[in-house]
Design a protein around this motif. Sequence first.
Motif, PDB file in Angstrom:
ATOM      1  N   LYS A  93       0.856  -1.192   0.000  1.00  0.00           N
ATOM      2  CA  LYS A  93       0.000   0.000   0.000  1.00  0.00           C
ATOM      3  C   LYS A  93       0.886   1.235   0.000  1.00  0.00           C
ATOM      4  CE  LYS A  93      -3.619  -2.342   2.505  1.00  0.00           C
ATOM      5  NZ  LYS A  93      -4.231  -2.530   3.801  1.00  0.00           N
ATOM      6  N   PHE A  94       0.567   2.178  -0.906  1.00  0.00           N
ATOM      7  CA  PHE A  94       1.331   3.424  -1.005  1.00  0.00           C
ATOM      8  C   PHE A  94       0.385   4.527  -1.446  1.00  0.00           C
ATOM      9  CE2 PHE A  94       4.047   6.373  -3.439  1.00  0.00           C
ATOM     10  CZ  PHE A  94       4.892   6.759  -2.415  1.00  0.00           C
ATOM     11  N   LEU A  95       0.225   5.538  -0.613  1.00  0.00           N
ATOM     12  CA  LEU A  95      -0.607   6.700  -0.909  1.00  0.00           C
ATOM     13  C   LEU A  95      -2.034   6.311  -1.328  1.00  0.00           C
ATOM     14  CD1 LEU A  95       1.959   8.941  -2.812  1.00  0.00           C
ATOM     15  CD2 LEU A  95       1.263   9.116  -0.423  1.00  0.00           C
ATOM     16  N   GLY A  96      -2.616   5.335  -0.645  1.00  0.00           N
ATOM     17  CA  GLY A  96      -3.991   4.937  -0.923  1.00  0.00           C
ATOM     18  C   GLY A  96      -4.149   3.997  -2.094  1.00  0.00           C
ATOM     19  N   SER A 137      -6.946   1.340  -2.407  1.00  0.00           N
ATOM     20  CA  SER A 137      -6.882   0.524  -1.192  1.00  0.00           C
ATOM     21  C   SER A 137      -8.280   0.347  -0.623  1.00  0.00           C
ATOM     22  CB  SER A 137      -5.959   1.164  -0.154  1.00  0.00           C
ATOM     23  OG  SER A 137      -6.568   2.289   0.419  1.00  0.00           O
ATOM     24  N   ASP A 138      -8.475  -0.741   0.110  1.00  0.00           N
ATOM     25  CA  ASP A 138      -9.793  -1.049   0.672  1.00  0.00           C
ATOM     26  C   ASP A 138     -10.278   0.077   1.578  1.00  0.00           C
ATOM     27  OD1 ASP A 138      -9.637  -3.458  -0.669  1.00  0.00           O
ATOM     28  OD2 ASP A 138      -8.833  -4.537   1.064  1.00  0.00           O
ATOM     29  N   GLU A 155     -14.538   6.533   0.314  1.00  0.00           N
ATOM     30  CA  GLU A 155     -15.203   7.192  -0.810  1.00  0.00           C
ATOM     31  C   GLU A 155     -16.672   6.780  -0.905  1.00  0.00           C
ATOM     32  OE1 GLU A 155     -14.085   9.679  -2.455  1.00  0.00           O
ATOM     33  OE2 GLU A 155     -12.075   9.552  -1.617  1.00  0.00           O
ATOM     34  N   VAL A 156     -16.956   5.502  -0.662  1.00  0.00           N
ATOM     35  CA  VAL A 156     -18.348   5.044  -0.663  1.00  0.00           C
ATOM     36  C   VAL A 156     -19.126   5.789   0.421  1.00  0.00           C
ATOM     37  CG1 VAL A 156     -19.848   3.079  -0.147  1.00  0.00           C
ATOM     38  CG2 VAL A 156     -17.929   2.804  -1.710  1.00  0.00           C
ATOM     39  N   ASN A 157     -18.540   5.891   1.616  1.00  0.00           N
ATOM     40  CA  ASN A 157     -19.209   6.603   2.706  1.00  0.00           C
ATOM     41  C   ASN A 157     -19.458   8.061   2.350  1.00  0.00           C
ATOM     42  OD1 ASN A 157     -19.447   4.400   4.394  1.00  0.00           O
ATOM     43  ND2 ASN A 157     -17.509   4.784   5.408  1.00  0.00           N
ATOM     44  N   ASN A 158     -18.482   8.717   1.717  1.00  0.00           N
ATOM     45  CA  ASN A 158     -18.649  10.121   1.313  1.00  0.00           C
ATOM     46  C   ASN A 158     -19.796  10.274   0.316  1.00  0.00           C
ATOM     47  OD1 ASN A 158     -16.561  11.038   2.904  1.00  0.00           O
ATOM     48  ND2 ASN A 158     -15.061  10.959   1.261  1.00  0.00           N
TER      49      ASN A 158
END
Length: 117
Positions: free
Chosen positions: A19-22, A41-42, A48-51
């Motif tokens: 994982k690197f910067l999302g 990333s998960d 993003e889904v929550n937003n």
Amino acid sequence: MEISEEKLKVINLRKQYSKFLGVKIKVVKKADKYVLRSYMSDKIVKCEVNNLVNQIKQYNFMVFGIHNYYRYATIVNHDCIKVKFSVYMFMYHQLRGYLKKNGFIQRNVILKNYGKS
């Protein structure tokens, strides 16, 4: 410069993701060579889904609020249709470069921005 030991690690990208910067990164074999595969990333996908869900909920609250406030107007549904049309036209004009007449996103835009995946 100081290096954080907990963030520094050496891994085999053929066996697990990094994982690197999302972004999740992994190397996979394709034909006779290795290629890089990267995904959101998960944690970022969940965020993003929550937003987006929160924005949709806020929009729905606003629509319900308008409907409830004007519920005693005799023909409020017709007025809400006018509001819906105006909002739809605003969204359409914002996206018109990416939309065909039938309302679907053009395939070449998807291929250009996101590749064949």
